[in-house]
Scaffold this active site. Structure first.
Site, PDB file in Angstrom:
ATOM      1  N   SER A  81       0.847  -1.200   0.000  1.00  0.00           N
ATOM      2  CA  SER A  81       0.000   0.000   0.000  1.00  0.00           C
ATOM      3  C   SER A  81       0.876   1.242   0.000  1.00  0.00           C
ATOM      4  O   SER A  81       2.076   1.175   0.247  1.00  0.00           O
ATOM      5  CB  SER A  81      -0.888  -0.001   1.238  1.00  0.00           C
ATOM      6  N   LYS A  82       0.221   2.353  -0.263  1.00  0.00           N
ATOM      7  CA  LYS A  82       0.892   3.641  -0.243  1.00  0.00           C
ATOM      8  C   LYS A  82       1.522   3.852   1.139  1.00  0.00           C
ATOM      9  O   LYS A  82       2.628   4.358   1.254  1.00  0.00           O
ATOM     10  CB  LYS A  82      -0.145   4.725  -0.533  1.00  0.00           C
ATOM     11  N   ARG A  83       0.804   3.417   2.155  1.00  0.00           N
ATOM     12  CA  ARG A  83       1.332   3.582   3.524  1.00  0.00           C
ATOM     13  C   ARG A  83       2.628   2.815   3.737  1.00  0.00           C
ATOM     14  O   ARG A  83       3.515   3.286   4.438  1.00  0.00           O
ATOM     15  CB  ARG A  83       0.293   3.168   4.566  1.00  0.00           C
TER      16      ARG A  83
END
Ligand code: GLU
Length: 503
Positions: free
Chosen positions: A260-262
């Protein structure tokens, strides 16, 4: 006659494009081009609550950066326009109505409050075969009541009526036969209260109308496939359905779940193609482009996330990928993302390509660091000299800025402990010798330097490090005489003088 291959990428413009999205584009594109077919981009913007300003422009800029040019799209036009679903709104309702007439869909009048109440009452509530009987819809109400509600203009949605306990099958180009049981699937909304279709209806109608023959999309869409298969068989005939391939997920570096972007933010690497600034939060997410990736490397790295050609070859141009790609060699399992490997691709591409093809990009990185450069022969020569040392395009700044501006800091501490009068004398003489020099090639400079060292009974090895630090400020850079040759006489002499003054 074989139908012309037509594939599509169908993004919803909800934010920056994750590398998984670009890989989806790439696999669609490669397949289309390999078969002499068309690559279509269709913007799926029927969920207006999720619409994000700038996201569509971002998608097209990413595709342009990667060199994956659509044959048809809202931007490029084409015979099946419009390519934005919001502009196609009037086309969908008739299909929802047809399904109602055939008993394959129904009106649901439940209000948001009623649905909320049910969600509170029943854990993991889904509008499905098990629950539709207790809801307010045209299956539970008598026909007159339904007529009345419709005549009164009561808001409604149209839901697909999933058949009971039936097997729905299709053959996925990567996974083989995939089977679902309809009792596990909920009655998805097809048409919303505002008359907009949902993704499920729109994707099927448009794939049909746009004559899509193959569609590759992320694995996260696999659970939606049974609804799409049913809609195809109800509306357009299952034989006309595009051939599907659900691409494996791109996993976190440790393999535990979807990247994910996170994860990127946490581990310090980009997950978006290009920088994305969220217009609502104002937050900027770093992209591969701005990190200093070459589009050639980015595309090559994406192709390797889930695919290889079986020969061990790792570097592929887009043309080679078009030739060699085969969907049959895409793995079913998720592909772990490895940022070090991504950088390796970039480094290889920096080395492989002539700097003339990317020096304008490098110039941008200099500019961002406050160094204006002119793209000329000297600039090209400088970049060619240091490119072996660069992993990212941004590395050129650290590796080569001393050619263009005076070094900001000089590592005096690396010279001073071993500095003495003899060395001082040597450099004073070197200045004189270089000032008188009529030849300024690296080999001439080296010859003079070594002859002078011999005359001073000093080993050239002891003098080269101070010389390097005088010119570049630290213990790095290409051959020191090559550096001096490029800096020119005046600048070389002035840098030696200025450091002698500090010692
Ligand atoms: N609109 C969907 C998305 O945002 C497309 C999925 C599909 O390709 O069917 O990814």
């Amino acid at each position: 006659m074989e139908k012309k291959v037509r594939v599509r990428f169908a993004p919803s413009p909800t934010g920056g494009l994750h590398l998984g999205g670009v890989r989806t584009v790439l696999f669609n594109y490669l397949f289309a081009k390999q078969h002499g077919g068309d690559f279509i981009v269709r913007i799926e913007d029927t969920d207006q609550t999720r619409f994000v300003e700038g996201a569509e422009a971002y998608i097209f800029e990413t595709l342009a950066w990667c060199g994956l040019t659509p044959d048809e799209s809202p931007l490029h036009g084409g015979p099946f326009a419009p390519y934005r679903q919001s502009e196609r709104k009037p086309m969908y309702k008739q299909y929802a109505d047809q399904l109602i007439q055939e008993g394959k869909a129904y009106y649901a009048f439940d209000t948001a409050e009623e649905l909320d109440a049910k969600r509170k009452e029943i854990n993991n509530f889904q509008y499905s075969q098990a629950t539709r009987g207790m809801m307010k819809n045209s299956l539970t109400l008598d026909p007159q009541a339904v007529e009345q509600l419709l005549a009164d203009g009561t808001p409604y949605v149209i839901r697909i009526k999933l058949p009971e306990n039936e097997e729905v099958k299709f053959t996925d180009m990567i996974r083989g036969e995939v089977v679902f049981n309809t009792s596990q699937v909920d009655d998805k909304v097809l048409l919303k209260a505002d008359g907009m279709p949902t993704y499920h209806l729109a994707v099927v109608v448009d794939d049909y109308k746009m004559e899509i023959t193959h569609a590759f999309r992320g694995e996260e869409w696999l659970p939606s496939a049974p609804v799409h298969v049913l809609l195809w068989s109800y509306l357009f005939g299952i034989d006309n359905m595009p051939k599907w391939a659900h691409l494996p997920l791109i996993l976190k570096p440790d393999g535990n779940g979807k990247l994910s972007k996170r994860d990127g933010d946490r581990l310090g690497f980009p997950t978006f193609a290009m920088d994305w600034s969220d217009p609502k939060s104002g937050e900027t997410t770093i992209g591969f482009r701005e990190r200093g990736f070459l589009p050639e490397a980015f595309v090559n790295m994406l192709a390797a996330l889930g695919w290889n050609d079986g020969t061990g070859q790792e570097l592929f141009t887009l043309e080679e990928l078009i030739e060699k790609f085969s969907i049959g060699r895409v793995h079913k399992g998720g592909a772990k993302f490895d940022y070090e490997k991504a950088k390796w691709y970039n480094q290889e591409w920096i080395k492989k390509m002539h700097v003339a093809s990317y020096q304008h990009l490098v110039a941008g990185f200099f500019k961002a660091n406050g160094i204006e450069v002119e793209i000329n022969e000297k600039f090209t020569q400088i970049l060619e000299m240091v490119k072996e040392r660069c992993v990212l395009l941004s590395d050129f700044v650290a590796q080569a800025s001393f050619f263009l501006t005076q070094p900001e800091t000089i590592d005096i501490a690396a010279i001073s402990p071993k500095w003495d009068e003899k060395k001082q004398m040597f450099f004073v003489e070197l200045i004189r010798a270089y000032e008188l020099s009529t030849l300024w090639e690296a080999s001439d400079l080296e010859k003079e330097f070594k002859e002078l060292a011999a005359a001073h009974q000093l080993k050239p090895g002891e003098l080269m490090l101070p010389f390097r630090i005088m010119l570049v400020g630290g213990k790095f850079g290409p051959g020191v005489f090559e550096i001096a040759a490029i800096l020119g006489k005046e600048e070389t002499v002035s840098r030696i003088k200025s450091v002698l003054g500090m010692l």
